[in-house]
Design a protein around this motif. Structure first.
Motif, short mmCIF file in Angstrom:
data_model
loop_
_atom_site.label_atom_id
_atom_site.label_comp_id
_atom_site.label_asym_id
_atom_site.label_seq_id
_atom_site.Cartn_x
_atom_site.Cartn_y
_atom_site.Cartn_z
N MET A 105 0.85 -1.20 0.00
CA MET A 105 0.00 0.00 0.00
C MET A 105 0.88 1.23 0.00
SD MET A 105 -3.29 0.73 0.07
CE MET A 105 -4.08 -0.65 0.88
N ARG A 106 0.57 2.19 -0.88
CA ARG A 106 1.36 3.41 -0.95
C ARG A 106 0.46 4.60 -0.64
NH1 ARG A 106 -0.14 1.86 -5.99
NH2 ARG A 106 -1.00 3.46 -7.37
N ALA A 107 1.05 5.69 -0.20
CA ALA A 107 0.28 6.90 0.08
C ALA A 107 -0.10 7.57 -1.24
CB ALA A 107 1.10 7.87 0.94
N SER A 108 -1.27 8.22 -1.25
CA SER A 108 -1.72 8.89 -2.47
C SER A 108 -1.04 10.24 -2.61
CB SER A 108 -3.24 9.09 -2.45
OG SER A 108 -3.65 9.86 -3.56
N ALA A 109 -0.65 10.57 -3.84
CA ALA A 109 -0.04 11.87 -4.12
C ALA A 109 -1.09 12.93 -4.38
CB ALA A 109 0.89 11.75 -5.32
N TYR A 110 -2.36 12.53 -4.41
CA TYR A 110 -3.42 13.48 -4.77
C TYR A 110 -4.15 13.96 -3.53
CZ TYR A 110 -2.56 12.31 -9.58
OH TYR A 110 -1.96 12.16 -10.80
N PRO A 111 -4.39 15.26 -3.45
CA PRO A 111 -5.12 15.79 -2.30
C PRO A 111 -6.60 15.43 -2.37
CG PRO A 111 -4.77 17.53 -3.91
CD PRO A 111 -4.03 16.32 -4.42
N LEU A 112 -7.24 15.34 -1.22
CA LEU A 112 -8.68 15.18 -1.17
C LEU A 112 -9.32 16.52 -1.48
CD1 LEU A 112 -9.39 12.98 1.99
CD2 LEU A 112 -10.25 12.54 -0.31
N ILE A 113 -10.17 16.56 -2.50
CA ILE A 113 -10.84 17.81 -2.83
C ILE A 113 -12.34 17.65 -2.65
CG2 ILE A 113 -9.01 18.47 -4.43
CD1 ILE A 113 -10.88 17.80 -6.73
N ASP A 114 -13.03 18.77 -2.44
CA ASP A 114 -14.48 18.74 -2.24
C ASP A 114 -15.17 18.17 -3.47
OD1 ASP A 114 -14.38 19.82 0.30
OD2 ASP A 114 -14.52 21.89 -0.42
N ALA A 115 -16.28 17.50 -3.24
CA ALA A 115 -17.02 16.89 -4.34
C ALA A 115 -17.50 17.93 -5.34
CB ALA A 115 -18.20 16.09 -3.80
N ASP A 116 -17.97 19.08 -4.85
CA ASP A 116 -18.44 20.13 -5.76
C ASP A 116 -17.30 20.66 -6.62
OD1 ASP A 116 -20.99 19.85 -4.79
OD2 ASP A 116 -20.91 21.60 -3.48
N GLU A 117 -16.11 20.81 -6.02
CA GLU A 117 -14.95 21.26 -6.78
C GLU A 117 -14.56 20.24 -7.83
OE1 GLU A 117 -10.20 22.41 -6.14
OE2 GLU A 117 -11.48 22.00 -4.40
N ALA A 118 -14.60 18.96 -7.45
CA ALA A 118 -14.29 17.90 -8.42
C ALA A 118 -15.27 17.91 -9.58
CB ALA A 118 -14.30 16.55 -7.71
N ALA A 119 -16.56 18.08 -9.28
CA ALA A 119 -17.57 18.11 -10.34
C ALA A 119 -17.34 19.28 -11.28
CB ALA A 119 -18.96 18.18 -9.72
N GLY B 110 -1.61 11.16 -19.70
CA GLY B 110 -2.21 12.50 -19.77
C GLY B 110 -2.09 13.24 -18.46
N THR B 111 -3.14 13.99 -18.14
CA THR B 111 -3.15 14.82 -16.93
C THR B 111 -4.29 14.38 -16.03
OG1 THR B 111 -2.29 16.71 -18.15
CG2 THR B 111 -3.30 17.17 -16.02
N VAL B 112 -3.97 14.00 -14.80
CA VAL B 112 -4.99 13.64 -13.82
C VAL B 112 -5.41 14.92 -13.09
CG1 VAL B 112 -5.50 12.33 -11.74
CG2 VAL B 112 -4.13 11.29 -13.56
N HIS B 113 -6.66 15.30 -13.22
CA HIS B 113 -7.17 16.52 -12.61
C HIS B 113 -7.80 16.25 -11.25
CE1 HIS B 113 -6.58 18.66 -16.40
NE2 HIS B 113 -7.10 17.59 -16.99
N VAL B 114 -8.35 15.07 -11.09
CA VAL B 114 -8.97 14.68 -9.83
C VAL B 114 -8.45 13.30 -9.47
CG1 VAL B 114 -11.13 14.20 -8.61
CG2 VAL B 114 -11.06 16.00 -10.34
N GLY B 115 -7.88 13.16 -8.27
CA GLY B 115 -7.34 11.88 -7.85
C GLY B 115 -8.02 11.29 -6.63
N ARG B 116 -8.60 12.16 -5.79
CA ARG B 116 -9.35 11.71 -4.62
C ARG B 116 -10.39 12.77 -4.30
NH1 ARG B 116 -6.15 10.45 0.56
NH2 ARG B 116 -5.23 12.49 0.13
N VAL B 117 -11.53 12.33 -3.81
CA VAL B 117 -12.66 13.24 -3.58
C VAL B 117 -13.21 13.03 -2.18
CG1 VAL B 117 -14.89 14.02 -4.45
CG2 VAL B 117 -13.23 13.04 -6.03
N LYS B 118 -13.61 14.14 -1.56
CA LYS B 118 -14.26 14.07 -0.25
C LYS B 118 -15.71 13.65 -0.45
CE LYS B 118 -11.38 17.69 1.87
NZ LYS B 118 -11.38 19.03 2.49
N LEU B 119 -15.88 12.40 -0.82
CA LEU B 119 -17.19 11.87 -1.15
C LEU B 119 -17.31 10.46 -0.61
CD1 LEU B 119 -19.86 12.29 -2.80
CD2 LEU B 119 -18.70 11.14 -4.70
N LYS B 120 -18.46 10.15 -0.05
CA LYS B 120 -18.77 8.80 0.41
C LYS B 120 -20.13 8.40 -0.15
CE LYS B 120 -19.37 5.95 4.52
NZ LYS B 120 -19.45 5.91 6.00
N PRO B 121 -20.18 7.27 -0.90
CA PRO B 121 -19.05 6.46 -1.35
C PRO B 121 -18.40 7.08 -2.58
CG PRO B 121 -21.09 5.53 -2.15
CD PRO B 121 -21.48 6.72 -1.33
#
Length: 420
Positions: free
Chosen positions: A1-15, A267-278
């Motif tokens: 298991m490795r740590a994620s390099a992507y910050p958790l961002i708000d679901a609305d921001e991700a959308a 390419g470019t990953v714009h969203v890697g993790r989201v503050k969303l459940k599930p």
């Protein structure tokens, strides 16, 4: 298991990020038969009036109102598609059927029930009003009227009005071509008996249903192996033809979760993790077109359009919820829809909703009516692996992050999947 390099961002921001990087597809002209369910790309303008001629609303007699109370000589008949070509002069009338052209000279139609006929003479009532019982030219549509707006989905009424105004072809947005892929060595085809540690690939078929409901064309890629080079080859070849890739699984941080690293390399990953459940591992990326490594990569300067990639979590509920929140609106934007999102309505909780401290949660509920209100009831366990929580659900209740439970009776927003 490795740590994620992507910050958790708000679901609305991700959308918002997803929609900001989603293009609207080009325009094509199609026949009416092929336009059903498509999205109009340009405003549709009437080239002429509708109706184009004064047409009778009833069966009866076309007469002059000034001849009220008189016995009039019947000159002939005007039926739908077979107009009477003569003139209704004073003292005369023309038999007329529903949809028939009102002859020149006549200014009203008398219903057949209100006249008496003797030989070739018809006696009309003593009181007649000009303009009665027929449709005037342009009463429905005038020449130059905008009859349909760009962004409208072409259903029965829209196709009908296009046909009625003689539009044999319509400009519509192209339909997105989506490549759908599952990942994971634990997956087996539906209908195959799983061995120990294996599960049936249910996500592919659930997502196929969601994609078809969203109006796109889907190519099924099957189950991709958890091997980096083979996975890369499958993705690159698929995106030679597809506008977007939708995957399920392989976007967490395990050593066998290969989709996110692959998208990073392509390419470019714009969203890697989201503050969303599930749906915390949801991933969104853009890739150049043609994708690097593909057989047409040398032609990149010719085609500047970008491809989209949606990496959905492997848990069944997580994949479908993230599809609704992020993917479906993007697919609708690609198709040119004016309305991108499902309707949001206030509902009253019929249960105590426990929030997640740091993430917005979409809880699956059924709805029932109490007077003028919609009341939401939980579908049971909200585990991200429990697909039964979505089966029969009418809505996704949006529960904001926090520590305090939302008590029954609290009014919250709900994404409506289908009303009871």
């Amino acid at each position: 298991m490795r740590a994620s390099a992507y910050p958790l961002i708000d679901a609305d921001e991700a959308a918002s990020l997803v929609l900001a990087h989603t293009p609207v597809l080009g325009v094509e002209r199609v026949t009416l038969a092929d336009a059903i369910g498509r999205v109009l790309a340009e405003d549709l303008v009437a080239g002429g009036p509708l109706p184009a001629f004064p047409s009778s609303a009833v069966d009866g007699y076309a007469v002059r109102a000034a001849d009220a109370g008189k016995a009039l000589r019947v000159l002939g008949e005007s039926a739908a598609g077979r107009p009477f070509e003569g003139m209704v002069a004073p003292g005369t009338a023309a038999r007329i059927l529903t949809g028939g052209v009102v002859p020149d000279g006549a200014d009203c139609v008398v219903m057949v029930e209100h006249v008496s006929l003797t030989g070739d003479k018809v006696t009309v009532p003593p009181s007649l009003v000009a303009g009665h019982n027929f449709h005037k030219v342009g009463v429905d549509v005038r020449a130059g009227d905008r009859i349909l707006s760009a962004g409208a989905q072409l259903g029965a009424a829209e196709i009908g009005i296009a046909a009625a105004t003689s539009h044999a072809q319509l400009p519509v947005r192209k339909r997105p071509r989506i490549a759908l892929m599952s990942t994971g060595d634990e997956l087996v085809e539906v209908g195959t008996t799983p061995r120990r540690g294996q599960i049936a690939d249910s996500n592919r078929w659930a997502l196929l249903a969601s994609l078809c409901d969203a109006g796109v064309d889907v190519t099924l890629l099957g189950i991709a192996p958890d091997e980096a080079e083979q996975l890369r080859r499958v993705v690159v070849e698929a995106l030679e033809e597809a506008d977007a890739l939708v995957t399920s699984g392989g976007v967490s941080v395990g050593t066998h979760d290969l989709v996110k690293p692959l998208l990073e390399s392509l390419g470019t990953v714009h969203v890697g993790r989201v503050k969303l459940k599930p749906g915390k591992p949801f991933t969104f990326a853009t890739l150049p077109s043609p994708v690097a490594g593909g057989p047409r990569a040398s032609r990149r300067e010719v085609d500047g359009d970008q491809k989209l990639a949606f990496g959905l979590p492997g848990f069944p509920v997580s994949s479908l919820v993230t599809f609704e929140v992020f993917v479906r609106p993007a697919l609708r934007k690609m198709q040119g829809f004016a309305q991108l999102h499902r309707p949001m309505l206030p509902v009253r909780l019929g249960y105590d909703a426990r929030p997640t401290p740091d993430r917005t949660e979409y809880q699956r509920v059924t709805l029932r009516r109490e007077g003028r209100e919609l009341v939401a009831e939980t579908t049971g366990s909200q585990s991200s692996s429990r697909l039964l929580s979505l089966a029969g659900a009418h809505a996704l209740v949006k529960v904001p992050a926090g520590e305090q439970s939302l008590k029954a009776g609290t009014v919250v927003e709900a994404m409506i999947l289908g009303l009871p």
